[in-house]
Scaffold this motif. Sequence first.
Motif, short mmCIF file in Angstrom:
data_model
loop_
_atom_site.label_atom_id
_atom_site.label_comp_id
_atom_site.label_asym_id
_atom_site.label_seq_id
_atom_site.Cartn_x
_atom_site.Cartn_y
_atom_site.Cartn_z
N SER A 164 -7.99 2.71 6.07
CA SER A 164 -7.87 3.98 5.36
C SER A 164 -6.42 4.44 5.28
N PRO A 165 -5.92 4.79 4.10
CA PRO A 165 -4.55 5.31 3.97
C PRO A 165 -4.38 6.69 4.61
N CYS A 166 -5.47 7.30 5.02
CA CYS A 166 -5.39 8.64 5.62
C CYS A 166 -4.93 8.61 7.07
N GLY A 167 -4.84 7.42 7.66
CA GLY A 167 -4.52 7.33 9.07
C GLY A 167 -3.05 7.13 9.39
N PHE A 168 -2.18 7.14 8.36
CA PHE A 168 -0.76 6.92 8.62
C PHE A 168 0.08 7.60 7.55
N HIS A 169 1.38 7.63 7.81
CA HIS A 169 2.35 8.23 6.89
C HIS A 169 3.23 7.13 6.31
N LEU A 170 3.20 6.96 4.99
CA LEU A 170 4.08 6.00 4.33
C LEU A 170 5.50 6.53 4.29
N HIS A 171 6.47 5.67 4.54
CA HIS A 171 7.88 6.06 4.42
C HIS A 171 8.25 5.99 2.94
N GLN A 172 8.14 7.13 2.29
CA GLN A 172 8.25 7.18 0.83
C GLN A 172 9.56 6.62 0.32
N HIS A 173 10.64 6.82 1.06
CA HIS A 173 11.95 6.37 0.58
C HIS A 173 12.09 4.84 0.62
N LEU A 174 11.09 4.14 1.18
CA LEU A 174 11.18 2.68 1.30
C LEU A 174 10.12 1.94 0.49
N ILE A 175 9.10 2.65 -0.02
CA ILE A 175 7.95 1.91 -0.57
C ILE A 175 8.27 1.21 -1.89
N ARG A 176 9.18 1.75 -2.69
CA ARG A 176 9.54 1.05 -3.93
C ARG A 176 10.30 -0.25 -3.62
N LEU A 177 11.23 -0.16 -2.68
CA LEU A 177 11.97 -1.37 -2.28
C LEU A 177 11.01 -2.43 -1.74
#
Length: 219
Positions: A164-177
């Motif tokens: 589930s994506p609800c269980g963590f925080h994506l590092h938004q500044h890195l996901i495109r890279l």
Amino acid sequence: NTNSQHGIEPTCNSTQDFSYIFHSMDLNNILSGSIDVQVMDYFSVLLKTQLHIEYGLLPPSLIYHQSIEGTTSEDSIPKEANAVQIHYIDAHYVVSSKTNKNITIFDSLNNPDRIQSLSKQLKIMYENFENMTTSYVIPQTQGSTLDCGAFAAANAYYLSKQVSPCGFHLHQHLIRLHLKKCLEDGIITDFPHMKIDENPLSNLISNYFDDQNKKQIIK
């Protein structure tokens, strides 16, 4: 014109043809602006092939086009099967996930009315859709950025691995890279993230850098 901006044209179904499309694209375009639908098409096919997934993960452009034309899909999800699908709707990307008789829409912007906009695509995708329960979730917001494609890719990846994506925080500044690197390498790996309950201070720092990144993009 948002359709031409995203190149919304139906694309072929074969991995070979998608590989040809992929090698003709400039991957640096992933790093800013709206992510082209052909990138999302290729990502879906690559993920489906990598994880040996039988149902779902069809090219978003294909489902979008079928919903506009009012045609049916030969690849609809049987009512007894589970599946994940990336959708393009209203110049935006979201993910649907079917588990048993429940369909959950994972979004990165707060707009519950999107379920209504998605209804045509969901009916095409999921057999017996009318008898299913539909819910709407925002695991993490994209803020004022155009990162919906990267968030949808990450959410689809984890949901396909039954996480589930609800269980963590994506590092938004890195996901495109990270998305760009995955497509360059031809293999999709975990997106940069941290479990929500891991470290409150680290979460605070991560949120700060994501906010700074958003401000830079807005400027």
